[in-house]
Scaffold this active site. Structure first.
Site, mmCIF file in Angstrom:
data_model
loop_
_atom_site.group_PDB
_atom_site.id
_atom_site.type_symbol
_atom_site.label_atom_id
_atom_site.label_comp_id
_atom_site.label_asym_id
_atom_site.label_seq_id
_atom_site.Cartn_x
_atom_site.Cartn_y
_atom_site.Cartn_z
ATOM 1 C CB SER A 126 -0.879 -0.010 1.255
ATOM 2 O OG SER A 126 -1.429 1.262 1.481
ATOM 3 C CD GLU A 128 -2.577 5.234 4.056
ATOM 4 O OE1 GLU A 128 -2.135 5.657 5.143
ATOM 5 O OE2 GLU A 128 -3.295 5.915 3.308
ATOM 6 C CE1 TYR A 150 -4.105 -1.756 5.503
ATOM 7 C CE2 TYR A 150 -3.108 0.324 4.831
ATOM 8 C CZ TYR A 150 -3.692 -0.887 4.507
ATOM 9 O OH TYR A 150 -3.862 -1.230 3.187
HETATM 10 P P1 NDP Z 1 -11.320 -4.764 1.610
HETATM 11 O O1 NDP Z 1 -11.306 -4.227 2.987
HETATM 12 O O2 NDP Z 1 -12.482 -4.455 0.715
HETATM 13 O O3 NDP Z 1 -11.187 -6.363 1.660
HETATM 14 C C1 NDP Z 1 -10.374 -6.995 2.606
HETATM 15 C C2 NDP Z 1 -10.551 -8.480 2.459
HETATM 16 O O4 NDP Z 1 -9.728 -9.143 3.427
HETATM 17 C C3 NDP Z 1 -11.989 -8.968 2.715
HETATM 18 O O5 NDP Z 1 -12.282 -10.003 1.806
HETATM 19 C C4 NDP Z 1 -11.898 -9.531 4.125
HETATM 20 O O6 NDP Z 1 -12.837 -10.546 4.391
HETATM 21 C C5 NDP Z 1 -10.491 -10.117 4.065
HETATM 22 N N1 NDP Z 1 -9.961 -10.448 5.380
HETATM 23 C C6 NDP Z 1 -10.036 -9.713 6.522
HETATM 24 N N2 NDP Z 1 -9.459 -10.364 7.534
HETATM 25 C C7 NDP Z 1 -9.035 -11.558 7.037
HETATM 26 C C8 NDP Z 1 -8.394 -12.681 7.586
HETATM 27 N N3 NDP Z 1 -8.045 -12.714 8.893
HETATM 28 N N4 NDP Z 1 -8.102 -13.735 6.790
HETATM 29 C C9 NDP Z 1 -8.449 -13.713 5.477
HETATM 30 N N5 NDP Z 1 -9.063 -12.681 4.883
HETATM 31 C C10 NDP Z 1 -9.360 -11.613 5.667
HETATM 32 O O7 NDP Z 1 -9.954 -4.293 0.905
HETATM 33 P P2 NDP Z 1 -9.648 -3.955 -0.630
HETATM 34 O O8 NDP Z 1 -10.281 -4.976 -1.481
HETATM 35 O O9 NDP Z 1 -9.896 -2.525 -0.865
HETATM 36 O O10 NDP Z 1 -8.078 -4.137 -0.663
HETATM 37 C C11 NDP Z 1 -7.473 -5.389 -0.976
HETATM 38 C C12 NDP Z 1 -6.075 -5.417 -0.410
HETATM 39 O O11 NDP Z 1 -5.301 -4.356 -0.965
HETATM 40 C C13 NDP Z 1 -5.996 -5.237 1.107
HETATM 41 O O12 NDP Z 1 -4.898 -6.004 1.564
HETATM 42 C C14 NDP Z 1 -5.712 -3.759 1.269
HETATM 43 O O13 NDP Z 1 -5.093 -3.498 2.491
HETATM 44 C C15 NDP Z 1 -4.808 -3.533 0.083
HETATM 45 N N6 NDP Z 1 -4.774 -2.176 -0.446
HETATM 46 C C16 NDP Z 1 -5.952 -1.562 -0.772
HETATM 47 C C17 NDP Z 1 -5.944 -0.302 -1.286
HETATM 48 C C18 NDP Z 1 -7.218 0.394 -1.676
HETATM 49 O O14 NDP Z 1 -7.187 1.598 -1.905
HETATM 50 N N7 NDP Z 1 -8.336 -0.309 -1.806
HETATM 51 C C19 NDP Z 1 -4.668 0.433 -1.487
HETATM 52 C C20 NDP Z 1 -3.498 -0.358 -1.197
HETATM 53 C C21 NDP Z 1 -3.556 -1.600 -0.677
HETATM 54 P P3 NDP Z 1 -14.294 -10.216 5.021
HETATM 55 O O15 NDP Z 1 -15.120 -9.761 3.858
HETATM 56 O O16 NDP Z 1 -14.716 -11.535 5.553
HETATM 57 O O17 NDP Z 1 -14.085 -9.175 6.062
HETATM 58 P P1 GDP Z 2 -6.745 5.725 3.530
HETATM 59 O O1 GDP Z 2 -5.935 6.624 2.659
HETATM 60 O O2 GDP Z 2 -6.481 4.280 3.292
HETATM 61 O O3 GDP Z 2 -6.703 6.079 4.960
HETATM 62 O O4 GDP Z 2 -8.272 5.909 2.980
HETATM 63 P P2 GDP Z 2 -9.543 6.633 3.616
HETATM 64 O O5 GDP Z 2 -10.541 6.731 2.525
HETATM 65 O O6 GDP Z 2 -9.979 5.966 4.875
HETATM 66 O O7 GDP Z 2 -9.010 8.083 4.010
HETATM 67 C C1 GDP Z 2 -8.459 8.955 3.025
HETATM 68 C C2 GDP Z 2 -8.204 10.324 3.647
HETATM 69 O O8 GDP Z 2 -9.467 10.940 3.925
HETATM 70 C C3 GDP Z 2 -7.447 10.281 4.972
HETATM 71 O O9 GDP Z 2 -6.462 11.287 4.957
HETATM 72 C C4 GDP Z 2 -8.517 10.621 6.019
HETATM 73 O O10 GDP Z 2 -8.014 11.317 7.159
HETATM 74 C C5 GDP Z 2 -9.395 11.549 5.194
HETATM 75 N N1 GDP Z 2 -10.751 11.659 5.766
HETATM 76 C C6 GDP Z 2 -11.380 12.811 6.094
HETATM 77 N N2 GDP Z 2 -12.577 12.548 6.615
HETATM 78 C C7 GDP Z 2 -12.729 11.215 6.627
HETATM 79 C C8 GDP Z 2 -13.780 10.354 7.073
HETATM 80 O O11 GDP Z 2 -14.802 10.776 7.564
HETATM 81 N N3 GDP Z 2 -13.581 9.011 6.888
HETATM 82 C C9 GDP Z 2 -12.444 8.505 6.338
HETATM 83 N N4 GDP Z 2 -12.317 7.201 6.168
HETATM 84 N N5 GDP Z 2 -11.412 9.307 5.932
HETATM 85 C C10 GDP Z 2 -11.567 10.643 6.070
#
Ligand code: NDP
Ligand code: GDP
Length: 324
Positions: A126, A128, A150
């Site tokens: 990520s 992040e 995270y």
């Molecule tokens: P989501 O939060 O939508 O999905 C996370 C997934 O992980 C869900 O299927 C969840 O299952 C599963 N999960 C949670 N805990 C466990 C566990 N203990 N064992 C197995 N599976 C588990 O995330 P995204 O699809 O948005 O992201 C996919 C990946 O990419 C993640 O690793 C995220 O951190 C990373 N990422 C995402 C970004 C983004 O902007 N979306 C940016 C950079 C990295 P359940 O549905 O059961 O909770």
């Molecule tokens: P992140 O980049 O993975 O933390 O994705 P988020 O969508 O959770 O947050 C993106 C940015 O939006 C971060 O800088 C947060 O501090 C900002 N933010 C501002 N208000 C909110 C809020 O109400 N919810 C979330 N999730 N983020 C917020």
């Protein structure tokens, strides 16, 4: 025999899009499903892939369950997307985040090493991890400065992936993905929180949305494009690390304006700043340089932020209207 893939996190945003992409390419797709008390399959239904995949019970904190899944699925490609992925929650549940998001990656790599080291492995890293980066835009060699539990957990996942590649010669790749969104994004993330609120306000079910730091800037792309980048990374002979981004940045405030104006609303009348949503440590700005993946794998983003936010508002308007 068609290519086979196993996805952890298949019930999440990216897991659902990746499953659809792989199915469309003719793969046989398996997904690790973690036992929950609630229904987590709505995204797989939304994209119409649930009936076309095989779910296997398991959890990334339980290595034996992943070994069983790999033994059963016999995949050529293994995408580790499973994570506690919400930054804000990681301060409330830091140890769980470390176990799932950090150690989970090591467990997945160990499962590969023990079952079949020929499996190509993708780790969902990520942006992040850059956190308080000193330079912009961020690229593969930009130093990391994580700002949340995270991000620290993701950094462990990244380096252990690099280490297993260097130590054991695994085909292990780390995709450093900048924020990516879609109508399937979780409601807790700021884009979807806003587009869902816009739809509810437009349809008279809500009057305001409460947000934290409106000045934070993110490089928001479309999840559908980003899962294609994941797939491309595993098709090459040599593994590596790649930044996936759009190269553009937008503030939360600007993103709100795009979302509200798409529905013909004025954000000034409906957005309230609530310090409850401020974070203990903020990541002020992220902007990625995707030159390497463009050069080596021909990947480019296909969707602008404005198009994506508009599509999310439209999808939420439809969803909220269907609620009645
Ligand atoms: P989501 O939060 O939508 O999905 C996370 C997934 O992980 C869900 O299927 C969840 O299952 C599963 N999960 C949670 N805990 C466990 C566990 N203990 N064992 C197995 N599976 C588990 O995330 P995204 O699809 O948005 O992201 C996919 C990946 O990419 C993640 O690793 C995220 O951190 C990373 N990422 C995402 C970004 C983004 O902007 N979306 C940016 C950079 C990295 P359940 O549905 O059961 O909770
Ligand atoms: P992140 O980049 O993975 O933390 O994705 P988020 O969508 O959770 O947050 C993106 C940015 O939006 C971060 O800088 C947060 O501090 C900002 N933010 C501002 N208000 C909110 C809020 O109400 N919810 C979330 N999730 N983020 C917020």
């Amino acid at each position: 025999m068609s290519a086979r893939a196993l996805i952890t996190g298949i019930t999440g945003q990216d897991g659902a899009y990746l499953a659809r992409l792989l199915l469309d390419k003719g793969y046989t797709v398996f997904g690790l499903q973690t036992r929950r008390g609630t229904d987590t399959l709505w995204r797989l239904r939304y994209l119409d892939v649930l009936e076309r995949i095989t779910l296997i019970d398991g959890d990334v904190t339980d290595t034996s369950s992943m070994i069983r899944a790999l033994t059963r699925a016999e995949p050529a490609e293994f995408y580790n997307l499973g994570a506690q992925s919400f930054v804000a929650t990681s301060w409330d549940q830091p140890q769980l985040t470390a176990q799932v998001t950090g150690l989970g990656a090591l467990n997945a790599l160990e499962a590969v090493r023990l079952t079949n080291p020929e499996i190509r492995f993708y780790q969902a890293s990520s942006s992040e991890m850059y956190g308080q980066a000193k330079t912009e835009p961020q690229r593969e060699d930009t130093p990391f400065h994580p700002r949340s539990p995270y991000a620290v957990a993701k950094l462990f996942g990244h380096w252990i992936t690099v280490n297993y590649r260097e130590s054991f010669g695994l085909h292990a790749t780390s995709g450093i993905l900048f924020n990516h969104e879609s109508p399937l994004r979780g409601l807790e993330f700021v884009t979807r929180k806003v587009t869902n609120a816009v739809a509810r306000i437009k349809l008279g079910k809500l009057s305001e949305v409460r947000l934290g730091n409106l000045e934070a800037r993110r490089d928001w792309g479309f999840a559908g494009d980003y899962v294609d980048a994941m797939w491309r990374m595993l098709q090459q002979e040599q593994p590596g690390d790649y930044v996936v981004a759009t190269g553009r940045t937008m503030s939360v405030r600007e993103m709100c304006r795009v979302a509200f104006e798409h529905a013909g609303l004025d954000p000034e009348s409906h957005v309230t700043v609530d310090p409850a949503f401020y974070r203990p440590a903020e990541v002020d700005v992220l902007r990625g340089d995707y030159a390497k993946i463009k050069r080596e794998l021909g990947w480019e983003p296909s969707t602008t932020m404005e198009e994506m936010i508009g599509a999310m508002v439209d999808a939420d308007l439809k969803r909220v209207a269907a609620e009645g």
